[in-house]
Enzyme design. Structure first.
Site, PDB file in Angstrom:
ATOM      1  N   CYS A   1       0.904  -1.567  -0.001  1.00 22.40           N
ATOM      2  CA  CYS A   1      -0.306   0.059  -0.021  1.00 22.40           C
ATOM      3  C   CYS A   1       1.205   1.621  -0.211  1.00 22.40           C
ATOM      4  O   CYS A   1       0.177   1.782  -0.304  1.00 22.40           O
ATOM      5  CB  CYS A   1      -1.039  -0.514   1.228  1.00 22.40           C
TER       6      CYS A   1
ATOM      7  N   HIS B   1      -4.051   6.826   2.171  1.00 20.19           N
ATOM      8  CA  HIS B   1      -3.788   6.129   1.311  1.00 20.19           C
ATOM      9  C   HIS B   1      -5.246   5.446   2.386  1.00 20.19           C
ATOM     10  O   HIS B   1      -5.315   5.882   3.358  1.00 20.19           O
ATOM     11  CB  HIS B   1      -2.305   5.159   2.483  1.00 20.19           C
TER      12      HIS B   1
ATOM     13  N   ASN C   1     -10.071   0.189  -0.697  1.00 20.09           N
ATOM     14  CA  ASN C   1      -8.839  -0.319  -0.971  1.00 20.09           C
ATOM     15  C   ASN C   1      -8.147  -0.684  -1.914  1.00 20.09           C
ATOM     16  O   ASN C   1      -8.425  -2.310  -2.179  1.00 20.09           O
ATOM     17  CB  ASN C   1      -8.172  -0.969   0.852  1.00 20.09           C
TER      18      ASN C   1
HETATM   19  O1  UT7 Z   1      -3.875  -1.358   3.451  1.00 21.24           O
HETATM   20  C1  UT7 Z   1      -2.742  -1.995   4.119  1.00 21.24           C
HETATM   21  C2  UT7 Z   1      -2.909  -2.037   5.371  1.00 21.24           C
HETATM   22  N1  UT7 Z   1      -4.614  -2.698   6.335  1.00 21.24           N
HETATM   23  C3  UT7 Z   1      -5.284  -1.807   6.823  1.00 21.24           C
HETATM   24  O2  UT7 Z   1      -4.328  -0.655   7.474  1.00 21.24           O
HETATM   25  C4  UT7 Z   1      -5.946  -2.652   7.370  1.00 21.24           C
HETATM   26  C5  UT7 Z   1      -6.031  -2.304   8.879  1.00 21.24           C
HETATM   27  N2  UT7 Z   1      -7.445  -3.597   9.331  1.00 21.24           N
HETATM   28  C6  UT7 Z   1      -8.883  -2.615   9.567  1.00 21.24           C
HETATM   29  O3  UT7 Z   1      -9.226  -1.705   9.037  1.00 21.24           O
HETATM   30  C7  UT7 Z   1      -9.560  -3.181   9.969  1.00 21.24           C
HETATM   31  O4  UT7 Z   1      -9.351  -4.346  11.051  1.00 21.24           O
HETATM   32  C8  UT7 Z   1     -10.691  -4.149   9.582  1.00 21.24           C
HETATM   33  C9  UT7 Z   1     -11.800  -3.772   8.846  1.00 21.24           C
HETATM   34  C10 UT7 Z   1     -10.049  -5.221   8.671  1.00 21.24           C
HETATM   35  C11 UT7 Z   1     -11.699  -5.241  10.597  1.00 21.24           C
HETATM   36  O5  UT7 Z   1     -11.911  -3.743  11.723  1.00 21.24           O
HETATM   37  P1  UT7 Z   1     -11.828  -4.109  13.501  1.00 21.24           P
HETATM   38  O6  UT7 Z   1     -12.042  -3.540  13.572  1.00 21.24           O
HETATM   39  O7  UT7 Z   1     -10.807  -4.627  13.902  1.00 21.24           O
HETATM   40  O8  UT7 Z   1     -12.807  -5.277  12.810  1.00 21.24           O
HETATM   41  P2  UT7 Z   1     -11.787  -7.462  13.862  1.00 21.24           P
HETATM   42  O9  UT7 Z   1     -10.812  -7.897  13.127  1.00 21.24           O
HETATM   43  O10 UT7 Z   1     -11.346  -6.585  15.578  1.00 21.24           O
HETATM   44  O11 UT7 Z   1     -13.821  -7.991  13.787  1.00 21.24           O
HETATM   45  C12 UT7 Z   1     -14.071  -7.583  14.841  1.00 21.24           C
HETATM   46  C13 UT7 Z   1     -15.765  -8.613  14.834  1.00 21.24           C
HETATM   47  C14 UT7 Z   1     -15.832  -9.629  14.865  1.00 21.24           C
HETATM   48  O12 UT7 Z   1     -16.713 -10.104  16.187  1.00 21.24           O
HETATM   49  P3  UT7 Z   1     -16.012 -10.694  17.686  1.00 21.24           P
HETATM   50  O13 UT7 Z   1     -15.243 -11.430  17.461  1.00 21.24           O
HETATM   51  O14 UT7 Z   1     -16.421  -9.314  17.831  1.00 21.24           O
HETATM   52  O15 UT7 Z   1     -17.840 -11.783  17.275  1.00 21.24           O
HETATM   53  C15 UT7 Z   1     -15.193 -10.226  14.197  1.00 21.24           C
HETATM   54  O16 UT7 Z   1     -15.208 -11.608  13.442  1.00 21.24           O
HETATM   55  O17 UT7 Z   1     -16.044  -8.085  13.527  1.00 21.24           O
HETATM   56  C16 UT7 Z   1     -16.638  -9.545  13.333  1.00 21.24           C
HETATM   57  N3  UT7 Z   1     -16.301  -9.078  11.228  1.00 21.24           N
HETATM   58  C17 UT7 Z   1     -17.615  -9.265  10.554  1.00 21.24           C
HETATM   59  N4  UT7 Z   1     -18.529  -8.673  10.976  1.00 21.24           N
HETATM   60  C18 UT7 Z   1     -19.376  -8.411   9.850  1.00 21.24           C
HETATM   61  C19 UT7 Z   1     -14.877  -8.825  10.915  1.00 21.24           C
HETATM   62  N5  UT7 Z   1     -15.435  -9.269   9.707  1.00 21.24           N
HETATM   63  C20 UT7 Z   1     -16.204  -8.669   9.149  1.00 21.24           C
HETATM   64  C21 UT7 Z   1     -17.459  -8.161   8.644  1.00 21.24           C
HETATM   65  N6  UT7 Z   1     -18.409  -8.119   8.224  1.00 21.24           N
HETATM   66  N7  UT7 Z   1     -16.739  -8.504   7.185  1.00 21.24           N
END
Ligand code: UT7
Length: 333
Positions: free
Chosen positions: A116, A256, A286
């Site tokens: 990225c 980004h 992204n």
């Molecule tokens: O550009 C390259 C570098 N990459 C980045 O900068 C990405 C950085 N990371 C992020 O943007 C975020 O971590 C994500 C958008 C990928 C995920 O968001 P988050 O707020 O960190 O969510 P999480 O992974 O902590 O998950 C929270 C909850 C989980 O459920 P439980 O365990 O709390 O029951 C996940 O299973 O959200 C759930 N979850 C979803 N729910 C609905 C994860 N993905 C989804 C989804 N839809 N697509």
């Protein structure tokens, strides 16, 4: 004689026509529009459909438009640097395929892999060819067909990414406009949080790697999020401090587009208000190498000569970077 700087003298972008909405994704994986918008800021993303279509198709469209806009003959181009993690082929480089398609007969070309942060690494590299006086016209591309490396059964990754390409023309400037400073950083220990395990020389493609879905993006989202918030914000602040810039001196933050929450944190540390942040994550998601040139393309009509821009990125590697640009031209009708 004044120091030669490398100015961006034109910018262009291309996104494929197909729009993949959050609602359509919700028919493929267990997710919903509300979750995606509130956690990422993404409403839809573009997808390059069709078999046998590589990232170069989008890059060629972006570059052709760039040549047209800037009245540049492809034979004048000295070099093409393509930042991508989704090249058409392992080799030859996508930059060479693009050069052939556009008729850049005298250009050298190579690809650059910094995920990225790729466009910023490529922009800084391209600027050196101009600053040294060795080359006159360099095209820098950021392009990715992320849909080619995503598992559309993995809701933690497939909702974030999209396809797109952007391209910038770099030429010499004697008024101090263009790339003023760049800070590039990497940390290979980030491999464990964000990678594609197989398909390289360590684990070449095999029946097992395909069965284990090891050719898709693997990301530990929340770990990457924590690094991204800190590193992108700090590197942007670092380049401001190094160049004696305050928030009020910045015309635009060009971040980004990985997650709206990461962008907001960066803007807060820089003390840049919302109306000075380039943001198009809601419509493209992204696009990895594509995000920053696509932002510049979208906002080109609002940019004025002399504007101070801070470009900032964070991505796989880990890699992160910031570039201070003085914009080189007024809007063209
Ligand atoms: O550009 C390259 C570098 N990459 C980045 O900068 C990405 C950085 N990371 C992020 O943007 C975020 O971590 C994500 C958008 C990928 C995920 O968001 P988050 O707020 O960190 O969510 P999480 O992974 O902590 O998950 C929270 C909850 C989980 O459920 P439980 O365990 O709390 O029951 C996940 O299973 O959200 C759930 N979850 C979803 N729910 C609905 C994860 N993905 C989804 C989804 N839809 N697509």
């Amino acid at each position: 004689m004044s120091k030669v700087t490398a100015a961006i003298t034109g910018i262009n972008g291309y996104v494929p026509e197909y729009i993949l909405t959050n609602d359509e994704l919700a028919t493929m994986v267990d997710t919903n529009d509300e979750w995606i918008v509130s956690r990422t800021g993404i409403k839809e993303r573009r997808i390059l459909k069709g078999t046998g279509k590589g990232v170069s198709i989008m890059a060629v469209k972006a570059v052709r438009g760039l040549l047209n806009k800037t009245n540049t003959n492809p034979e004048e181009i000295d070099g093409i640097i393509c930042a991508t993690i989704t090249p058409d082929l392992t080799f030859p480089a996508t930059a060479n395929l693009i050069a052939k398609e556009i008729g850049a007969k005298h250009a050298f070309g190579f690809d650059l892999s910094a995920a990225c942060s790729g466009f910023l690494f490529a922009l800084s590299t391209g600027a050196k060819f101009i600053e040294t006086g060795s080359h006159k016209k360099i095209i820098v591309i950021g392009a990715d067909k992320m849909s080619s490396i995503l598992d559309y059964q993995d809701r933690t990754t497939c909702i974030i990414f999209g396809d797109g390409a952007g391209a910038a023309l770099l030429e010499a400037n004697h008024e101090g406009l263009g790339i003023r400073d760049a800070i590039l950083k990497s940390d290979g220990s980030g491999e464990q949080y964000l990678n594609i395990k197989a398909g390289g020389s360590r684990y070449p493609p095999s029946f097992e790697t395909i069965q284990n879905k090891e050719h898709y993006v693997y990301q530990e989202g929340s770990s990457v999020f924590k690094f991204a918030v800190t590193k992108m914000a700090h590197v942007a602040k670092e380049i401001m401090d190094k160049n004696d810039l305050k928030g009020s001196d910045i015309a635009w933050l060009v971040p980004h587009q990985a997650n709206k929450r990461i962008i907001d944190a960066t803007a807060k540390l820089m003390q840049v208000p919302d109306n000075k942040i380039m943001m198009n994550i809601s419509k493209y998601g992204n696009t990895t190498g594509g995000t920053i040139p696509l932002c510049l393309w979208d906002y080109e009509s609002q940019l004025n000569k002399g504007d101070n821009l801070i470009l900032a990125a964070f991505g796989g590697g880990f890699t992160w970077a910031s570039i201070y640009v003085k914009w080189a031209y007024n809007p063209k009708n």
